[in-house]
Write a protein that holds these residues in place. Sequence first.
Motif, PDB file in Angstrom:
ATOM      1  N   PRO A  48     -94.989  87.487 -18.168  1.00 49.05           N
ATOM      2  CA  PRO A  48     -96.113  88.288 -17.707  1.00 49.05           C
ATOM      3  C   PRO A  48     -96.392  88.063 -16.217  1.00 49.05           C
ATOM      4  O   PRO A  48     -96.086  86.999 -15.664  1.00 49.05           O
ATOM      5  N   LEU A  49     -96.980  89.065 -15.600  1.00 54.14           N
ATOM      6  CA  LEU A  49     -97.242  89.007 -14.159  1.00 54.14           C
ATOM      7  C   LEU A  49     -98.373  88.064 -13.755  1.00 54.14           C
ATOM      8  O   LEU A  49     -98.240  87.359 -12.748  1.00 54.14           O
ATOM      9  N   PRO A  60     -99.562  85.030 -14.456  1.00 53.98           N
ATOM     10  CA  PRO A  60     -99.269  83.646 -14.071  1.00 53.98           C
ATOM     11  C   PRO A  60     -98.414  83.543 -12.801  1.00 53.98           C
ATOM     12  O   PRO A  60     -98.609  82.637 -11.988  1.00 53.98           O
ATOM     13  N   LEU A  61     -97.471  84.478 -12.629  1.00 49.90           N
ATOM     14  CA  LEU A  61     -96.632  84.459 -11.433  1.00 49.90           C
ATOM     15  C   LEU A  61     -97.475  84.710 -10.185  1.00 49.90           C
ATOM     16  O   LEU A  61     -97.339  84.016  -9.171  1.00 49.90           O
ATOM     17  N   LEU A  62     -98.346  85.696 -10.260  1.00 46.03           N
ATOM     18  CA  LEU A  62     -99.179  86.053  -9.108  1.00 46.03           C
ATOM     19  C   LEU A  62    -100.186  84.947  -8.797  1.00 46.03           C
ATOM     20  O   LEU A  62    -100.463  84.663  -7.627  1.00 46.03           O
ATOM     21  N   GLU A  63    -100.718  84.306  -9.838  1.00 42.07           N
ATOM     22  CA  GLU A  63    -101.634  83.186  -9.625  1.00 42.07           C
ATOM     23  C   GLU A  63    -100.924  82.024  -8.943  1.00 42.07           C
ATOM     24  O   GLU A  63    -101.485  81.380  -8.047  1.00 42.07           O
ATOM     25  N   LEU A 122     -90.655  96.315 -10.281  1.00 48.82           N
ATOM     26  CA  LEU A 122     -90.384  95.485 -11.446  1.00 48.82           C
ATOM     27  C   LEU A 122     -88.888  95.562 -11.713  1.00 48.82           C
ATOM     28  O   LEU A 122     -88.346  96.646 -11.973  1.00 48.82           O
ATOM     29  N   ASP A 123     -88.215  94.434 -11.594  1.00 49.35           N
ATOM     30  CA  ASP A 123     -86.779  94.359 -11.834  1.00 49.35           C
ATOM     31  C   ASP A 123     -86.510  94.640 -13.312  1.00 49.35           C
ATOM     32  O   ASP A 123     -87.275  94.216 -14.177  1.00 49.35           O
ATOM     33  N   ALA A 124     -85.426  95.349 -13.602  1.00 50.49           N
ATOM     34  CA  ALA A 124     -85.070  95.664 -14.991  1.00 50.49           C
ATOM     35  C   ALA A 124     -84.912  94.405 -15.837  1.00 50.49           C
ATOM     36  O   ALA A 124     -85.159  94.432 -17.042  1.00 50.49           O
ATOM     37  N   ARG A 161     -95.830  91.686  -0.481  1.00 54.77           N
ATOM     38  CA  ARG A 161     -95.196  92.601  -1.421  1.00 54.77           C
ATOM     39  C   ARG A 161     -94.019  91.885  -2.088  1.00 54.77           C
ATOM     40  O   ARG A 161     -93.185  91.303  -1.406  1.00 54.77           O
ATOM     41  N   VAL A 162     -94.009  91.935  -3.417  1.00 58.52           N
ATOM     42  CA  VAL A 162     -92.992  91.208  -4.176  1.00 58.52           C
ATOM     43  C   VAL A 162     -92.315  92.115  -5.190  1.00 58.52           C
ATOM     44  O   VAL A 162     -92.839  93.162  -5.572  1.00 58.52           O
ATOM     45  N   VAL A 163     -91.135  91.669  -5.625  1.00 56.10           N
ATOM     46  CA  VAL A 163     -90.432  92.255  -6.763  1.00 56.10           C
ATOM     47  C   VAL A 163     -90.499  91.201  -7.861  1.00 56.10           C
ATOM     48  O   VAL A 163     -90.189  90.029  -7.626  1.00 56.10           O
TER      49      VAL A 163
END
Length: 104
Positions: free
Chosen positions: A60-61, A63-66, A93-95, A53-55
Amino acid sequence: MNVGELLDKIVAAVEAVDGLRPAAPFGLEAVSWLPQGGRSYAVDIDKEVVEIRVVASRLPLPPLLERLTAAVAPLLADTEWSTATVRVVVAALDAAAIGNDTVT
């Protein structure tokens, strides 16, 4: 490798991806007296699934998740969790991800 060592390595992998941080339960982020350390509570490990579990503080999400999934896969290789599915859950999702540093 034991579970504690794997947890530490997975948390380190999360922290190495700019734009992600472990989504530890409120108040446990910096706790060091817990058996696994507070941030390790953002990871669940079992034979079928390794859930992280991440913040996210960037978009975009995908590439980060990959990047995170690619970093975790080698950590599981040659362990009893090598066949487990890696599931990354964006818990918040951080502001800052949408250019807003204020809390609403």
